[in-house]
Structure formats: structure tokens, C-alpha cells
Design a protein around this motif. Sequence first.
Motif, short mmCIF file in Angstrom:
data_model
loop_
_atom_site.label_atom_id
_atom_site.label_comp_id
_atom_site.label_asym_id
_atom_site.label_seq_id
_atom_site.Cartn_x
_atom_site.Cartn_y
_atom_site.Cartn_z
N ILE A 172 0.86 -1.18 0.00
CA ILE A 172 0.00 0.00 0.00
C ILE A 172 0.90 1.24 0.00
CG2 ILE A 172 -1.74 1.24 1.38
CD1 ILE A 172 -1.77 -1.51 3.07
N ALA A 173 0.46 2.31 -0.65
CA ALA A 173 1.13 3.61 -0.50
C ALA A 173 0.29 4.46 0.45
CB ALA A 173 1.28 4.29 -1.86
N ARG A 174 0.92 4.94 1.51
CA ARG A 174 0.15 5.70 2.52
C ARG A 174 -0.35 7.02 1.96
NH1 ARG A 174 4.05 7.06 5.55
NH2 ARG A 174 3.89 9.32 5.48
N SER A 175 -1.62 7.29 2.19
CA SER A 175 -2.18 8.59 1.81
C SER A 175 -3.51 8.77 2.55
CB SER A 175 -2.44 8.69 0.29
OG SER A 175 -3.53 7.87 -0.06
N ARG A 176 -3.92 10.00 2.66
CA ARG A 176 -5.22 10.27 3.30
C ARG A 176 -6.34 9.62 2.48
NH1 ARG A 176 -3.15 15.49 4.04
NH2 ARG A 176 -2.57 15.83 6.19
N THR A 177 -6.18 9.69 1.16
CA THR A 177 -7.21 9.12 0.28
C THR A 177 -7.34 7.62 0.50
OG1 THR A 177 -6.55 10.77 -1.32
CG2 THR A 177 -7.95 9.01 -2.14
N ALA A 178 -6.18 6.94 0.58
CA ALA A 178 -6.23 5.48 0.78
C ALA A 178 -6.94 5.17 2.10
CB ALA A 178 -4.81 4.92 0.80
N HIS A 179 -6.61 5.93 3.13
CA HIS A 179 -7.19 5.69 4.45
C HIS A 179 -8.71 5.93 4.41
CE1 HIS A 179 -7.82 6.19 8.82
NE2 HIS A 179 -6.79 5.38 8.93
N ALA A 180 -9.10 7.04 3.79
CA ALA A 180 -10.53 7.39 3.74
C ALA A 180 -11.30 6.37 2.91
CB ALA A 180 -10.70 8.79 3.16
N LEU A 181 -10.74 5.97 1.78
CA LEU A 181 -11.44 5.01 0.90
C LEU A 181 -11.57 3.65 1.58
CD1 LEU A 181 -10.03 5.75 -2.67
CD2 LEU A 181 -12.34 6.20 -1.79
#
Length: 245
Positions: A172-181
Motif C-alpha cells: 500500500i502507498a500511505r495517503s489520506r485518500t487510501a485511508h478514507a477510501l
Amino acid sequence: MTRPLTTRDVDTRELMDDPDADARMLARTYGRFGFVNALVSRPGSLYRRDVRPRAAHAREQSRALRILDVGAGGGDLCRLLAWRLRRDGFDAEVTALDADVRAIRWASAHDRGAGIRYRRALTTELVAAGEIYDMVLSNHVLHHLDDAELRTVLDDSVRLVAPGGMVSHRDIARSRTAHALFSAATWTISSTLLADSFIREDGLISIRRSYTTAELRAIAPPGWVVRGSVPSRLELRWVGAHART
Ligand SMILES: C[S@@+](CC[C@H](N)C(=O)[O-])C[C@H]1O[C@@H](n2cnc3c(N)ncnc32)[C@H](O)[C@@H]1O
């Protein structure tokens, strides 16, 4: 206190890594990895782009393709590769490695005729035993490792791969979008499909523990390249001296 996603949260451990984790929930977690990987890990593209061409090359040399899956967990990805290789008429020897005996026990009990060799070991032990593979792969493992473990796994991966072989560690690449999705997508199925598993909680921790492509580029040793892709994925790929990209 929860850290913002601007830095890696290496201090929070996944629940599945707890030696005292509830055995039933852990088993369900291994069992659900296949569902998660089908959605986010794009195993089909790995097979078409990297595995099948190398299987064809190995066949030209009248030998089986040797694959090592590091941190195989429930084993769904290497089973899928083994099944596709067999479907396409290729010979393969696939080894699923995991540091956690609970994962190896679960995966070997759910081999479903894939013919995988399951081993509880660290990569260092395979290096010491002189093992060699055409492909060294991992999925969702980098974020489990501390800095020293990461260096060891990368050094060992290069030692384990045959001339002309390749190494690909995907995560996984960490990002706010990944977390929110991930949070939104798993919320609706947390009490049904993902019930009694660590998938939702550990997935969110995993995103917090993961690297961004820039962070991984900054620490990747010479000979490695980092590629980003959608959805919020990264690949640390060895393109050193004798690797075929
Ligand atoms: C999140 S699971 C990923 C499982 C599987 N690869 C997948 O994509 O579903 C991470 C796995 O890596 C294993 N692991 C962590 N560190 C490891 C290491 N240094 N060597 C081998 N396995 C390791 C853990 O025990 C765990 O089973």
C-alpha cells in the motif's frame, strides 16, 4: 493519540501480529486476504506482466519457474499464481514463506491442490541454505518491517534471486485518500463479510504504517526502484545488475 498520516506510524502494530491474537479471528483474517487482494492488489497484472513471461523463458530452458512469496500470509496470491501457471501449461515450483507459524499452518491447510511448498522461516535462513529463485515477491509485507528488517529482506531478496530473475515487493502507498477510501469501503461490510476478522482494523493500521513512494525512494538501496500506481499502491522493484525488468 492517533498520528496524522503525514508520517509513518511504526509504533502501532497490527492485531494479527500479536502472538496472543484470537485464533478464530486470525483464521478468518487469513481467509479474507483473498477478497482484499482481489480488490486492491491487482494479481492479474502481476501474472501477465511479470510471471507469465518468465514462466515462458523457464520453459524454453526446459525447467520450472521458481517463485518465492515472502510473507505469504494466507497464501492466496501464490495459490492464484500457481493455478494460473498450471492453467497456462507452465511448470512452477512455488514456495510460500512466512515468519509466523500460524500463517503457515493456515495456508498449508487451505492449499486446495495448488501444490505450494509452505515454510515457516525468514529469508535469511533461505540465503544460508543457498536457495535460488527466478522471482522473489511479496505483497503487503514491507509495512510490517522495521528499518533493520527492511534492509535484511531487501539484501536477502537480491541474494535469493537467480541471474536474470526479478524481485518485486508490492504494498500500500500511505495517503489520506487510501485511508478514507478503505475506511468507507470496509465500514459497510465490517459486520458482515469482514465480521470476526482483523481486516478492517489492521487495514487501517497498515495504511498508517505504510510508506509513501517518496519515503521508500529515499531509503531504497542502490539497484532498487519505486513505482507508484493506482489505487494507492507502490512497488519496490530490484533492477540491479543481473535483473531483467
Ligand atoms: C498483511 S500479511 C500479507 C499476507 C499476504 N502476502 C497478502 O498479501 O495477503 C503480512 C505477512 O507477512 C508476514 N511477515 C512479516 N514480517 C516477515 C518477515 N520478515 N519474513 C517473512 N514473513 C513476514 C506476517 O507474518 C504476515 O503473515
